[in-house]
Design a protein around this motif. Sequence first.
Motif, short mmCIF file in Angstrom:
data_model
loop_
_atom_site.label_atom_id
_atom_site.label_comp_id
_atom_site.label_asym_id
_atom_site.label_seq_id
_atom_site.Cartn_x
_atom_site.Cartn_y
_atom_site.Cartn_z
N GLN A 127 0.85 -1.19 0.00
CA GLN A 127 0.00 0.00 0.00
C GLN A 127 0.89 1.24 0.00
O GLN A 127 1.84 1.31 0.76
CB GLN A 127 -0.91 0.01 1.23
CG GLN A 127 -1.94 -1.11 1.23
CD GLN A 127 -2.90 -0.99 0.06
OE1 GLN A 127 -3.45 0.08 -0.21
NE2 GLN A 127 -3.10 -2.09 -0.65
N ASP A 132 -0.76 1.84 -12.51
CA ASP A 132 -2.12 2.32 -12.25
C ASP A 132 -2.43 3.60 -13.00
O ASP A 132 -3.59 3.91 -13.26
CB ASP A 132 -2.31 2.56 -10.75
CG ASP A 132 -2.37 1.26 -9.95
OD1 ASP A 132 -2.51 0.18 -10.56
OD2 ASP A 132 -2.27 1.32 -8.71
N LEU A 133 -1.40 4.37 -13.35
CA LEU A 133 -1.61 5.64 -14.06
C LEU A 133 -1.76 5.44 -15.56
O LEU A 133 -2.53 6.14 -16.21
CB LEU A 133 -0.44 6.59 -13.78
CG LEU A 133 -0.28 7.04 -12.32
CD1 LEU A 133 1.03 7.80 -12.14
CD2 LEU A 133 -1.47 7.88 -11.88
N ILE A 187 -7.78 11.20 -14.32
CA ILE A 187 -6.92 12.22 -13.71
C ILE A 187 -7.47 13.57 -14.16
O ILE A 187 -7.60 13.83 -15.35
CB ILE A 187 -5.46 12.07 -14.15
CG1 ILE A 187 -4.92 10.69 -13.72
CG2 ILE A 187 -4.60 13.20 -13.57
CD1 ILE A 187 -3.55 10.37 -14.28
N ARG A 231 -10.02 5.41 -13.15
CA ARG A 231 -9.14 5.58 -14.30
C ARG A 231 -9.21 6.99 -14.87
O ARG A 231 -9.20 7.21 -16.08
CB ARG A 231 -9.45 4.55 -15.40
CG ARG A 231 -9.61 3.11 -14.95
CD ARG A 231 -8.36 2.43 -14.48
NE ARG A 231 -7.36 2.36 -15.53
CZ ARG A 231 -6.06 2.51 -15.32
NH1 ARG A 231 -5.60 2.73 -14.12
NH2 ARG A 231 -5.20 2.44 -16.30
N CYS A 246 -5.08 5.85 -17.78
CA CYS A 246 -6.06 6.77 -17.20
C CYS A 246 -6.41 7.88 -18.20
O CYS A 246 -5.55 8.36 -18.94
CB CYS A 246 -5.51 7.42 -15.92
SG CYS A 246 -5.53 6.34 -14.48
N TYR A 289 1.60 6.97 -6.51
CA TYR A 289 0.87 6.01 -7.33
C TYR A 289 1.83 5.05 -8.02
O TYR A 289 2.96 5.42 -8.33
CB TYR A 289 0.06 6.75 -8.42
CG TYR A 289 -0.79 7.84 -7.84
CD1 TYR A 289 -2.02 7.55 -7.27
CD2 TYR A 289 -0.34 9.16 -7.81
CE1 TYR A 289 -2.80 8.55 -6.71
CE2 TYR A 289 -1.11 10.17 -7.26
CZ TYR A 289 -2.33 9.86 -6.70
OH TYR A 289 -3.09 10.85 -6.14
N TYR A 290 1.36 3.85 -8.28
CA TYR A 290 2.10 2.93 -9.12
C TYR A 290 1.95 3.39 -10.56
O TYR A 290 0.86 3.77 -11.00
CB TYR A 290 1.55 1.50 -8.98
CG TYR A 290 1.95 0.83 -7.70
CD1 TYR A 290 3.25 0.36 -7.53
CD2 TYR A 290 1.04 0.64 -6.67
CE1 TYR A 290 3.63 -0.27 -6.35
CE2 TYR A 290 1.41 0.01 -5.49
CZ TYR A 290 2.71 -0.44 -5.34
OH TYR A 290 3.09 -1.06 -4.18
N VAL A 328 -6.65 12.55 -8.71
CA VAL A 328 -6.19 11.31 -9.35
C VAL A 328 -7.01 10.18 -8.77
O VAL A 328 -6.93 9.89 -7.57
CB VAL A 328 -4.68 11.07 -9.11
CG1 VAL A 328 -4.24 9.76 -9.75
CG2 VAL A 328 -3.85 12.24 -9.64
N ASP A 329 -7.82 9.56 -9.61
CA ASP A 329 -8.68 8.46 -9.17
C ASP A 329 -8.34 7.24 -10.04
O ASP A 329 -8.91 7.05 -11.11
CB ASP A 329 -10.15 8.84 -9.31
CG ASP A 329 -11.10 7.79 -8.74
OD1 ASP A 329 -10.67 6.63 -8.53
OD2 ASP A 329 -12.27 8.14 -8.52
N THR A 330 -7.37 6.45 -9.56
CA THR A 330 -6.92 5.31 -10.35
C THR A 330 -8.00 4.24 -10.47
O THR A 330 -8.04 3.52 -11.45
CB THR A 330 -5.62 4.70 -9.79
OG1 THR A 330 -5.82 4.34 -8.42
CG2 THR A 330 -4.46 5.69 -9.90
#
Length: 185
Positions: free
Chosen positions: A99, A109-110, A170, A168, A113, A105-106, A163-165
């Motif tokens: 976590q 994961d970006l 930004i 998906r 997006c 962010y990973y 940013v909401d991974t």
Amino acid sequence: MSIEEPAGVTIARILRPHGRRGEVAAEILTDFPERLKALTSATLWSERTAPRRVVVRSCWLSRSRGGQAILHFEGSNSISDAEKLVGLDVRIPLSERMQLPGGIYYITDLIGCEVRDTSGSRIGAVRDVQTTGEDVAGTPILVIDSPKGEVLIPLAQEICVRVDTAARVIEVVLPEGLRDLNAGS
């Protein structure tokens, strides 16, 4: 023939046998190498072999050769067993990743997006994330594929305001002139 990559994330890549009891030396591909010592299972995979879940008997970290993990998998009991593992990726499910603190962010994961401005206008989708060298404290740059070509946007809190991974998405507030600067590239 290429075998489909299993879901998850690669945390190490097996380089060579280590010792005579089936252990292997692996390149560490995670920013959290200490977690490897607590690993109890993993998936071994390459483009040429079907993924298979294995039990991790033990793991310790070696400082030799720039730092490697020495892994011992159940069913690997000899040098010849270990040789068969060379080149395989050691993968874990995404749900087992470390976590991260808020605002970090990973990269995986970006990528993909959708990037929008605060009015909801679509700018494009993240194709890549560039880091500024070895200094992880530097601001990463989002590489966006847009209808007008490539757009580079710093992943800074003042610019990437949401940013909401999971969704998906930004949301960005672009500083004046940033679109013009990108258009000149």
